[in-house]
Structure formats: C-alpha cells, structure tokens
Scaffold this active site. Sequence first.
Site, PDB file in Angstrom:
ATOM      1  N   THR A 165       1.438 -41.976   5.058  1.00 55.54           N
ATOM      2  CA  THR A 165       1.890 -40.920   4.150  1.00 55.54           C
ATOM      3  C   THR A 165       3.352 -41.095   3.746  1.00 55.54           C
ATOM      4  OG1 THR A 165       0.272 -39.376   5.013  1.00 55.54           O
ATOM      5  CG2 THR A 165       2.167 -38.398   3.934  1.00 55.54           C
ATOM      6  N   SER A 214      -3.251 -45.315   8.094  1.00 57.71           N
ATOM      7  CA  SER A 214      -3.239 -45.825   9.473  1.00 57.71           C
ATOM      8  C   SER A 214      -4.622 -45.849  10.105  1.00 57.71           C
ATOM      9  CB  SER A 214      -2.248 -45.049  10.336  1.00 57.71           C
ATOM     10  OG  SER A 214      -2.702 -43.745  10.605  1.00 57.71           O
ATOM     11  N   THR A 223       0.654 -41.383  10.339  1.00 56.36           N
ATOM     12  CA  THR A 223       0.733 -40.607  11.578  1.00 56.36           C
ATOM     13  C   THR A 223      -0.628 -40.458  12.266  1.00 56.36           C
ATOM     14  OG1 THR A 223       0.463 -38.543  10.344  1.00 56.36           O
ATOM     15  CG2 THR A 223       2.716 -39.281  10.768  1.00 56.36           C
ATOM     16  N   ASP A 224      -1.716 -40.722  11.534  1.00 57.18           N
ATOM     17  CA  ASP A 224      -3.040 -40.439  12.107  1.00 57.18           C
ATOM     18  C   ASP A 224      -3.328 -41.230  13.381  1.00 57.18           C
ATOM     19  OD1 ASP A 224      -3.424 -38.673  10.057  1.00 57.18           O
ATOM     20  OD2 ASP A 224      -4.953 -39.838   9.008  1.00 57.18           O
TER      21      ASP A 224
END
Length: 330
Positions: free
Chosen positions: A18, A62, A94-95
Amino acid sequence: MNDKHNLPRLSLGCLGGTVSMQAGLPGQGVTPQLEGNALLAGVPQLGTLARITTTSLGLLPSASLTFQIMLDVLNWARGEVERGAQAVVLTQGTDTLEESAYFLDLLWPFDAPLVMTGAMRAASQPGHDGPANLLAAVQVALTAESHGRGVLVVLNDQVHLASHVRKTASLAMAAFESPGWGPEGGVVEGRAMYRRPPLLRKVLPPPRRCGHRVALLEACLDADGALLQAIPTLGYQGLVVSGFGAGHVSAAWAQAMASIALDIPVIVATRTGSGPTASASYGFAGAEIDLQRKGMHMAGSLCPRKCRLLLWLLIGLGNEEALPSWLAAR
Ligand code: ASP
C-alpha cells in the site's frame, strides 16, 4: 550544514504494498506503482539524514510474496551491509509483514538494523501514512541503540520486534501490536527510544533447500478431520495447528495428529492471538499434556504463522531436532 559525505550510508529496498499504491484512474482500486525513488522523493528531509540508495525489489501486494522472494531480499540486504551500508530499510505491504519480518529476522546475521515499514493508506489517499512511516523507519535505522535487535517493524511511530509483532486490525491506522509484550520502543523527536535492552538473538543460516512445505491448519468448533487426514498424503513435511485456548484440539484431532506426528514434526500453537500455550495444566484428550505425550511440540508464545516459518527454515536445514530449543527460547 551536514557535509553529504559524512552522512551514514543507508540502503532502501522496496517491494510494493500500500505504501507504493495509487489508483490508476479515479474510482479504480489502488495497485502498487511507486518505485523506490518516488517514495524517497516524497520525504525530502531524508536527504539530510543519510546517503540513501534505493533498489526496487518488486511491486507486489504482500499477499503474493514468497519464501524465494524473501530469500532474494535477504541476499540483497546482506550484500548492502557487506558493501558498507550502515543500515537497511525495506518497504512492503502490511498484510504479510508480521511473517516476512520474522522470516528475515531468523536469518539476519548482522548487528546492523534491518527495519521494515509500510503504510495503511495508499499514496493517493489523503492522510497517506507512507512518508511518515518511511521517515520513522530511517530514523530508527540510524539510531545507535537499534543495533543488535534484529529485524524491526516500524509503523505509526512504534517500533516492534519481528518475533512479537502482529497485524491486528484490517484497515485501522494503528494496525500493528506486539500482544502480551508491547512495542519494543517508539520514535521520539527523530530517534528510537527503547523500553528494554536488546534480547539475546539466535540466528539460522539460510536453508539448504526450499521445495518443502509446512501446512498450517486452524482448530475450530466441530471441525471435521478431512483436511488433517489428507496432510500425510499431500507431501507436507511439517504441520502447525492453530489450536484453541492454551493449545488444545478435539480428541478426534488429537488422535489424527498423533499419527501424523509419527512421521513429521507437529507444532500446536494458540489461535487466541496473545499469550503462551500451556505445558502442564490440562489433562483431557486433546490438551497439551496429551499432545506432548503423543509427540507434538507446544509453541509457547510463538504465534502459529511464525511457527510455520521457523519450522520451514529448520526443515530446510535438515535440523528439525533443534525445534524444541527454538520454541523454548521464544
Ligand atoms: N493492505 C496491504 C498493505 O497494507 C496490501 C499489501 O499488503 O500489499 O500494504
């Protein structure tokens, strides 16, 4: 004024996520588009802190990162430090950050910091947190006290250890926590302030092979055993079960898992999101005493996803025997 040549050398690697996303056209969903130089250009004051070289390592969400990509990233980051970088900063989505950070942490051999960051709001959204997170990550990477702490995750002005951090919110800005432990430190007036001295670190060499697989299954109310029973025939070489409460499964699962544990390592972790598994409290079939008697390993405080990474790396080294000592050290 800083003489540019006296500034520390820092390497920035960018993998997508993101932090690098924007919408192609208004109304379209955001996708990874910004390479390292564009991220750097968004934070002009970085040039006063360090001589930063950027490398685009990928433009991926990710969820699509792989172990092989992370091993390539590790090689790149090691090379940067060996060629004189004082620290490395890595941006990614961030996932899966809680997993990739721990994966790299298990393999990061230097005292020099490897700091990972990302963003919850895309570059095309108002209040985009990418620039602030990138600045904070660089500031943490340049703080002397960050040395010897392995891979650090910096978001929202907090510093988390790779071994403890989890993404605990899907969309909130404050999406990262270290449950039961708390952040390792924070970013205050441009530098990292730590709440504790560095922990003693244990590091693994890179795996010798990569083709093997470790399954992760979650226990749930009245779950049937079909997937579990298929594990041995599907060629998995390790199994992690995200168990109830303090590391429990149903009596039926315990039986199926016992026969799997005759052939491959089986770890039982807790699905609760916080706290350790028990080791000697509950005596029913499917509880920790029974599971250990049946040859399984209790995860302690290591979350199921991180257990899977540890087991994968140990199997890749042919060193599954070391699993108990690694789990005990968590
Ligand atoms: N929502 C994700 C992020 O924060 C997307 C990803 O992980 O790539 O970056």
